[in-house]
Design a protein around this motif. Structure first.
Motif, short mmCIF file in Angstrom:
data_model
loop_
_atom_site.label_atom_id
_atom_site.label_comp_id
_atom_site.label_asym_id
_atom_site.label_seq_id
_atom_site.Cartn_x
_atom_site.Cartn_y
_atom_site.Cartn_z
N PRO A 243 0.81 -1.01 0.07
CA PRO A 243 0.02 -0.16 0.20
C PRO A 243 0.80 1.08 -0.10
O PRO A 243 1.94 1.08 0.40
CB PRO A 243 -0.88 -0.29 1.15
N GLU A 244 0.14 2.22 -0.52
CA GLU A 244 0.72 3.65 -0.43
C GLU A 244 0.04 4.38 0.94
O GLU A 244 -1.18 4.13 1.16
CB GLU A 244 0.47 4.54 -1.64
N ASP A 245 0.78 5.44 1.36
CA ASP A 245 0.21 6.19 2.62
C ASP A 245 -0.98 7.10 1.90
O ASP A 245 -1.02 7.45 0.91
CB ASP A 245 1.65 7.25 2.84
N GLY A 246 -2.10 6.91 2.75
CA GLY A 246 -3.23 7.55 2.37
C GLY A 246 -3.98 6.47 1.36
O GLY A 246 -5.28 7.06 1.21
N GLN A 247 -3.78 5.46 1.05
CA GLN A 247 -4.54 4.49 -0.01
C GLN A 247 -5.82 4.08 0.87
O GLN A 247 -5.59 3.70 1.94
CB GLN A 247 -3.67 3.58 -0.41
N LYS A 248 -6.88 4.08 0.05
CA LYS A 248 -8.00 3.84 0.93
C LYS A 248 -8.50 2.40 0.25
O LYS A 248 -8.33 2.20 -0.93
CB LYS A 248 -9.28 4.97 0.58
N VAL A 249 -9.33 1.38 1.14
CA VAL A 249 -9.79 0.08 0.60
C VAL A 249 -11.11 0.18 0.99
O VAL A 249 -11.33 0.64 2.18
CB VAL A 249 -8.78 -1.06 1.05
N LYS A 250 -11.86 -0.58 0.50
CA LYS A 250 -13.37 -0.92 0.73
C LYS A 250 -13.14 -2.23 1.56
O LYS A 250 -12.67 -3.29 0.98
CB LYS A 250 -14.13 -0.98 -0.37
N ALA A 251 -13.53 -2.32 2.80
CA ALA A 251 -13.23 -3.73 3.62
C ALA A 251 -14.63 -3.82 4.20
O ALA A 251 -15.48 -3.06 4.46
CB ALA A 251 -12.30 -3.22 4.75
N MET A 252 -14.68 -5.41 4.45
CA MET A 252 -15.75 -6.06 4.90
C MET A 252 -15.42 -6.21 6.38
O MET A 252 -14.78 -6.85 6.80
CB MET A 252 -16.12 -7.36 4.26
N VAL A 253 -16.41 -5.34 7.49
CA VAL A 253 -16.12 -5.32 8.76
C VAL A 253 -17.27 -5.99 9.45
O VAL A 253 -18.44 -6.11 8.74
CB VAL A 253 -15.80 -4.00 9.14
N GLU A 254 -17.09 -6.44 10.67
CA GLU A 254 -18.13 -6.96 11.37
C GLU A 254 -18.48 -6.01 12.56
O GLU A 254 -17.68 -5.51 13.22
CB GLU A 254 -17.90 -8.25 11.98
N VAL A 255 -19.83 -5.72 12.90
CA VAL A 255 -20.30 -5.02 13.83
C VAL A 255 -21.12 -5.40 14.58
O VAL A 255 -21.96 -6.38 13.96
CB VAL A 255 -20.87 -3.68 13.28
N ILE B 44 -24.06 -10.22 15.15
CA ILE B 44 -23.24 -9.74 14.60
C ILE B 44 -23.52 -9.16 12.93
O ILE B 44 -24.31 -10.00 12.30
CB ILE B 44 -22.06 -10.66 14.22
N GLU B 45 -23.40 -7.99 12.58
CA GLU B 45 -23.77 -7.78 11.18
C GLU B 45 -22.37 -7.29 10.18
O GLU B 45 -21.64 -6.67 10.84
CB GLU B 45 -24.69 -6.68 11.11
N GLN B 46 -22.44 -7.76 9.13
CA GLN B 46 -21.51 -7.45 8.06
C GLN B 46 -21.59 -6.30 7.45
O GLN B 46 -22.60 -6.14 6.82
CB GLN B 46 -21.16 -8.67 7.12
N GLN B 47 -20.73 -5.20 7.49
CA GLN B 47 -20.88 -3.66 6.64
C GLN B 47 -19.51 -3.64 6.00
O GLN B 47 -18.45 -3.97 6.28
CB GLN B 47 -21.18 -2.94 7.69
N LYS B 48 -19.77 -2.85 4.91
CA LYS B 48 -18.61 -2.04 4.09
C LYS B 48 -18.33 -0.99 4.86
O LYS B 48 -18.96 -0.18 5.18
CB LYS B 48 -19.07 -1.94 2.71
N ALA B 49 -16.83 -0.84 4.80
CA ALA B 49 -16.21 0.38 5.41
C ALA B 49 -15.02 0.87 4.72
O ALA B 49 -14.34 -0.04 3.73
CB ALA B 49 -15.84 0.12 6.81
N THR B 50 -14.92 2.12 4.51
CA THR B 50 -13.45 2.60 3.79
C THR B 50 -12.59 2.81 4.89
O THR B 50 -12.74 3.51 5.97
CB THR B 50 -13.93 4.10 3.22
#
Length: 259
Positions: free
Chosen positions: A96-108, A128-134
């Motif tokens: 990765p590069e500094d500041g690079q953004k990714v769309k990640a699947m997270v659990e809440v 638990i619910e799966q959500q997309k996060a940047t």
């Protein structure tokens, strides 16, 4: 166009510019003042391990939510299963590069305000619910030999409990070297060198330097990618990593970079 109209248009243009600048400033990521206690922004293209061989230069991804009421579940099989999940694109190959953004699947964890509080002794599992996060990658130098992931999350106002942290760095060598990777982590973690698993630290554990040491591995001439993932439920999170030679001495004749 008369003078009054010109002045009016000029004033409106200046107001629009100020508004855009304020909007851009508002979007700038806020950093907790504690950042300076634990990290610094890299200014050099290449770094070297510290006097004890510990690697302090890392790309760290903001924490991926992974609720765990207890760290006792961190067996080898559980860790491999969790880290094998595709949380974000190219997670095992990205440099990765500094500041690079990714769309990640997270659990809440979903909390029903009307339900009784769920604690780690409860027999009923939380919802638990799966959500997309940047999430954002941050290129940092640790001021300490151990990288304080808990504080890293605090620096960017992210949740520091119940999380998976990804770390990537690049090791540069002038020749092939036979070494061993020595890691300590809180809590469990898994480590890969050039895409191959070299070390796994399972169970609930505290960070101790050289807690686990890999078998003999080769740092090849040129660029080597060291990748790690640390998982924790309640409690602090951090890690330390260095390479040791055949005599158990820290390896320092390498350089560390972000790409």
């Amino acid at each position: 166009m008369n003078r009054l109209t010109k002045n009016l248009l000029l004033t409106l243009g200046m107001c629009a510019l100020v508004s855009l600048q304020a909007s851009a400033a508002g979007k700038k990521e806020k950093v907790n003042p504690i950042f300076d206690n634990y990290f610094k922004t890299p200014t050099e293209a290449v770094a070297t391990p510290d006097a004890d061989g510990f690697i302090r230069r890392w790309n760290l991804l903001e924490p991926i939510g992974k609720p765990n009421r207890s760290n006792t579940v961190f067996t080898d099989s559980y860790i491999r299963e969790q880290f094998a999940k595709p949380y974000f694109e190219n997670q095992m190959t990205i440099i990765p590069e500094d500041g690079q953004k990714v769309k990640a699947m997270v659990e809440v964890q979903i909390v029903d305000p009307k339900a009784a509080p769920v604690n780690r002794f409860s027999m009923e599992p939380p919802k638990i619910e799966q959500q997309k996060a940047t999430l954002v990658w941050h290129a940092l130098d640790s001021k300490l030999f151990n990288v304080k992931l808990f504080r890293f999350a605090d620096c960017y106002y992210k949740e520091h409990y119940n999380a998976i942290f990804w770390a990537v760095t690049v090791i540069n060598c002038e020749e092939d070297m036979e070494v061993r990777l020595a890691v300590g982590s809180n809590s469990a973690s898994q480590w890969w060198l050039n895409g191959e698993e070299v070390l796994i630290l399972s169970n609930d554990r505290r960070m101790v330097m050289d807690d686990c040491v890999s078998k003999r591995i080769t740092l090849k001439k040129g660029k080597n990618v060291l990748r790690g993932a640390v998982i924790n439920g309640p409690g602090m999170s951090d890690f330390c990593a260095r390479f040791l030679d055949e005599a158990g001495n820290p390896v320092r004749n390498i350089s560390v970079s972000f790409k």
